[in-house]
Write an enzyme that holds these catalytic residues in place. Structure first.
Site, mmCIF file in Angstrom:
data_model
loop_
_atom_site.group_PDB
_atom_site.id
_atom_site.type_symbol
_atom_site.label_atom_id
_atom_site.label_comp_id
_atom_site.label_asym_id
_atom_site.label_seq_id
_atom_site.Cartn_x
_atom_site.Cartn_y
_atom_site.Cartn_z
ATOM 1 N N ARG A 5 1.242 -0.676 -0.224
ATOM 2 C CA ARG A 5 0.126 -0.025 -0.247
ATOM 3 C C ARG A 5 1.110 1.718 -0.173
ATOM 4 O O ARG A 5 1.828 0.948 0.676
ATOM 5 C CB ARG A 5 -1.185 0.303 0.838
ATOM 6 C CG ARG A 5 -2.106 -0.889 0.724
ATOM 7 C CD ARG A 5 -3.032 0.003 0.009
ATOM 8 N NE ARG A 5 -4.083 -0.685 0.103
ATOM 9 C CZ ARG A 5 -4.349 -1.650 -1.306
ATOM 10 N NH1 ARG A 5 -3.445 -2.099 -1.927
ATOM 11 N NH2 ARG A 5 -5.707 -2.662 -1.467
ATOM 12 N N GLU A 16 -2.512 7.206 -5.019
ATOM 13 C CA GLU A 16 -2.857 7.314 -5.823
ATOM 14 C C GLU A 16 -3.854 7.737 -6.684
ATOM 15 O O GLU A 16 -4.976 8.249 -5.186
ATOM 16 C CB GLU A 16 -2.949 5.828 -6.085
ATOM 17 C CG GLU A 16 -1.863 4.711 -6.030
ATOM 18 C CD GLU A 16 -2.236 3.253 -5.995
ATOM 19 O OE1 GLU A 16 -3.689 3.166 -5.903
ATOM 20 O OE2 GLU A 16 -1.358 2.929 -5.468
ATOM 21 N N HIS A 38 -0.071 0.098 -10.047
ATOM 22 C CA HIS A 38 -0.991 -0.928 -9.071
ATOM 23 C C HIS A 38 -1.697 -2.142 -9.555
ATOM 24 O O HIS A 38 -3.357 -2.012 -9.470
ATOM 25 C CB HIS A 38 -2.171 0.367 -8.489
ATOM 26 C CG HIS A 38 -3.028 -0.550 -7.142
ATOM 27 N ND1 HIS A 38 -3.128 0.116 -6.019
ATOM 28 C CD2 HIS A 38 -2.636 -1.629 -6.987
ATOM 29 C CE1 HIS A 38 -3.949 -0.921 -4.790
ATOM 30 N NE2 HIS A 38 -3.657 -1.488 -5.624
HETATM 31 P P1 NAD Z 1 -2.053 -10.455 5.223
HETATM 32 O O1 NAD Z 1 -3.052 -9.985 6.217
HETATM 33 O O2 NAD Z 1 -2.388 -11.599 4.732
HETATM 34 O O3 NAD Z 1 -0.409 -10.443 5.565
HETATM 35 C C1 NAD Z 1 -0.456 -9.571 6.133
HETATM 36 C C2 NAD Z 1 0.540 -9.396 6.651
HETATM 37 O O4 NAD Z 1 1.739 -8.267 7.296
HETATM 38 C C3 NAD Z 1 0.546 -10.603 8.478
HETATM 39 O O5 NAD Z 1 0.362 -11.627 8.527
HETATM 40 C C4 NAD Z 1 0.527 -9.076 9.223
HETATM 41 O O6 NAD Z 1 0.438 -9.844 11.039
HETATM 42 C C5 NAD Z 1 1.747 -8.692 8.728
HETATM 43 N N1 NAD Z 1 2.576 -7.175 9.445
HETATM 44 C C6 NAD Z 1 1.005 -6.137 9.653
HETATM 45 N N2 NAD Z 1 1.626 -4.501 10.287
HETATM 46 C C7 NAD Z 1 2.724 -5.573 9.890
HETATM 47 C C8 NAD Z 1 4.206 -4.649 10.571
HETATM 48 N N3 NAD Z 1 4.480 -3.611 11.025
HETATM 49 N N4 NAD Z 1 5.636 -5.278 10.494
HETATM 50 C C9 NAD Z 1 5.717 -6.984 10.126
HETATM 51 N N5 NAD Z 1 4.105 -7.383 9.721
HETATM 52 C C10 NAD Z 1 3.117 -6.631 10.054
HETATM 53 O O7 NAD Z 1 -2.476 -9.893 4.024
HETATM 54 P P2 NAD Z 1 -1.478 -9.770 2.652
HETATM 55 O O8 NAD Z 1 -3.106 -10.632 1.138
HETATM 56 O O9 NAD Z 1 -0.228 -10.658 2.570
HETATM 57 O O10 NAD Z 1 -1.299 -8.715 1.857
HETATM 58 C C11 NAD Z 1 -0.631 -7.714 1.877
HETATM 59 C C12 NAD Z 1 -0.536 -6.086 1.368
HETATM 60 O O11 NAD Z 1 -0.747 -6.201 0.210
HETATM 61 C C13 NAD Z 1 -2.142 -5.832 1.457
HETATM 62 O O12 NAD Z 1 -1.531 -4.476 2.031
HETATM 63 C C14 NAD Z 1 -3.142 -5.567 0.897
HETATM 64 O O13 NAD Z 1 -3.913 -4.269 0.681
HETATM 65 C C15 NAD Z 1 -1.789 -5.417 0.126
HETATM 66 N N6 NAD Z 1 -1.810 -5.958 -1.817
HETATM 67 C C16 NAD Z 1 -2.050 -5.128 -2.818
HETATM 68 C C17 NAD Z 1 -2.098 -5.468 -4.112
HETATM 69 C C18 NAD Z 1 -1.782 -4.473 -5.384
HETATM 70 O O14 NAD Z 1 -2.207 -4.834 -6.122
HETATM 71 N N7 NAD Z 1 -0.578 -3.944 -5.282
HETATM 72 C C19 NAD Z 1 -3.115 -6.824 -4.942
HETATM 73 C C20 NAD Z 1 -3.577 -7.579 -3.194
HETATM 74 C C21 NAD Z 1 -3.261 -7.214 -1.812
#
Ligand code: NAD
Length: 318
Positions: free
Chosen positions: A244, A273, A291
């Site tokens: 993000r 964005e 994105h």
């Molecule tokens: P998820 O919830 O499965 O995993 C996120 C992990 O981050 C969790 O295990 C959590 O404990 C950990 N976390 C949170 N804050 C933290 C910190 N400060 N330090 C260390 N670890 C921390 O989520 P996901 O499905 O893996 O998605 C991750 C990110 O990817 C989200 O922000 C999502 O919005 C983004 N995303 C982006 C796109 C894109 O198009 N670029 C697509 C899908 C998801």
């Protein structure tokens, strides 16, 4: 029941919903007209990806809405708690796009290791030999250490690709339970590697040659990578952010790049964005994509199918 899929839905998802008796409208409604269109067309379900926002004002103005669905993971474009307080069902499809995001990150890591992005930009207009010399300092991924910050669905999927490419993986997460990462070998075999995430990024950040961020937007809006973290990194580190905007402090990033601390960056997400800063877009050490982490045909099909099955499961019988 009428469903407005305002940011689109895959053909397969649409077909499944229509077969179950729902009417699916995919003509895009401008954000400012969303509430009035929803009311005038009698729409009871709004499906969005990341472009359309469904905030308190829309929720208040559309009392007939029963469900808001987000195709994808992050629900920061929906006032989820408020909608649920009003009795609206809010769903998302967290697992559908993990593999696609992980593949984009691998693509970006290969690209920023060989300056592919900058080289593409200059091939038509610059001297071939001068460019050949300029891009002579590429590096390989195999044998390097990748730090994955945020070891959830996408982080673990990325680990699988990185391990398969011969990288060493260090994970960082708030949760430090061991994770068994499955690494496919071809399409018929699989290896398994146990990874125990570290709780402190600062303790291990200095060991990382590449860092990829997979945390959600932090609740307090703070950056996970800023000047303090850049100071602790190895010189020549390469970074990818496909999580993000705001998770990396963009001002501090530009400083670290210009000081020579960071050798390359890939950004799929931005603080501002859909209008990212020009100094990020034009920087020769930054590769940008708009994105598109989840934007593969396979992920979109899985997202559409998952939305359809959740909606049919909850609403088709009533
Ligand atoms: P998820 O919830 O499965 O995993 C996120 C992990 O981050 C969790 O295990 C959590 O404990 C950990 N976390 C949170 N804050 C933290 C910190 N400060 N330090 C260390 N670890 C921390 O989520 P996901 O499905 O893996 O998605 C991750 C990110 O990817 C989200 O922000 C999502 O919005 C983004 N995303 C982006 C796109 C894109 O198009 N670029 C697509 C899908 C998801």
């Amino acid at each position: 029941m009428k469903i407005l899929a305002n940011d689109g839905i895959s053909a397969v998802g649409k077909q499944q919903l229509e077969a179950a008796g729902f009417t699916v409208i995919t003509e895009k409604v401008a954000q400012e007209n969303l509430a009035s269109e929803v009311n005038s067309q009698g729409i009871e379900m709004i499906l969005v990806r990341s472009a359309t926002t469904v905030r308190k004002d829309v929720i208040d103005a559309c009392p007939g809405v029963k469900l808001i669905g987000r195709g994808g993971v992050g629900m920061d474009n929906i006032d989820v708690a408020y909608a649920r307080e009003k009795g609206i069902t809010v769903i998302n499809t967290p697992a559908s796009s993990s593999q696609s995001v992980a593949e984009l990150v691998m693509g970006h890591m290969f690209a920023i290791s060989r300056s592919l992005n900058d080289s593409y930009k200059h091939m038509e207009t610059s001297d071939f030999s001068a460019l050949k010399k300029k891009y002579a300092k590429g590096v390989e991924l195999r044998g390097k250490t990748l730090g994955i910050v945020g070891f959830g669905r996408i982080g673990q999927s990325l680990a699988s690709y990185a391990l398969g490419s011969g990288m060493n993986v260090i994970a960082v997460d708030l949760y430090t339970n061991p994770v068994n990462v499955k690494v496919p070998i071809g399409t018929t075999q699989e290896a398994e590697v146990e990874i125990i995430p570290h709780a402190s990024l600062h303790d291990v950040i200095g060991q990382m040659d590449y860092i990829s961020l997979h945390v959600p937007k932090q609740a307090d809006g703070s950056a996970v990578i800023g000047s303090k973290e850049f100071a602790l990194m190895k010189k020549g580190v390469r970074l990818v952010n496909a999580s993000r905007g705001g998770v990396i402090n963009e001002d501090d990033l530009i400083v670290a790049l210009n000081e020579g601390k960071v050798a390359g960056v890939a950004l799929d997400v931005f603080e501002n964005e859909p209008n990212p800063r020009k100094d990020l877009l034009n920087h020769e050490l930054i590769a940008c994509t708009p994105h598109i982490g989840a934007a593969t045909l396979e992920a979109q099909d899985r997202i559409g199918e998952e939305l359809a099955s959740l909606i049919i499961g909850q609403f088709a019988r009533s």
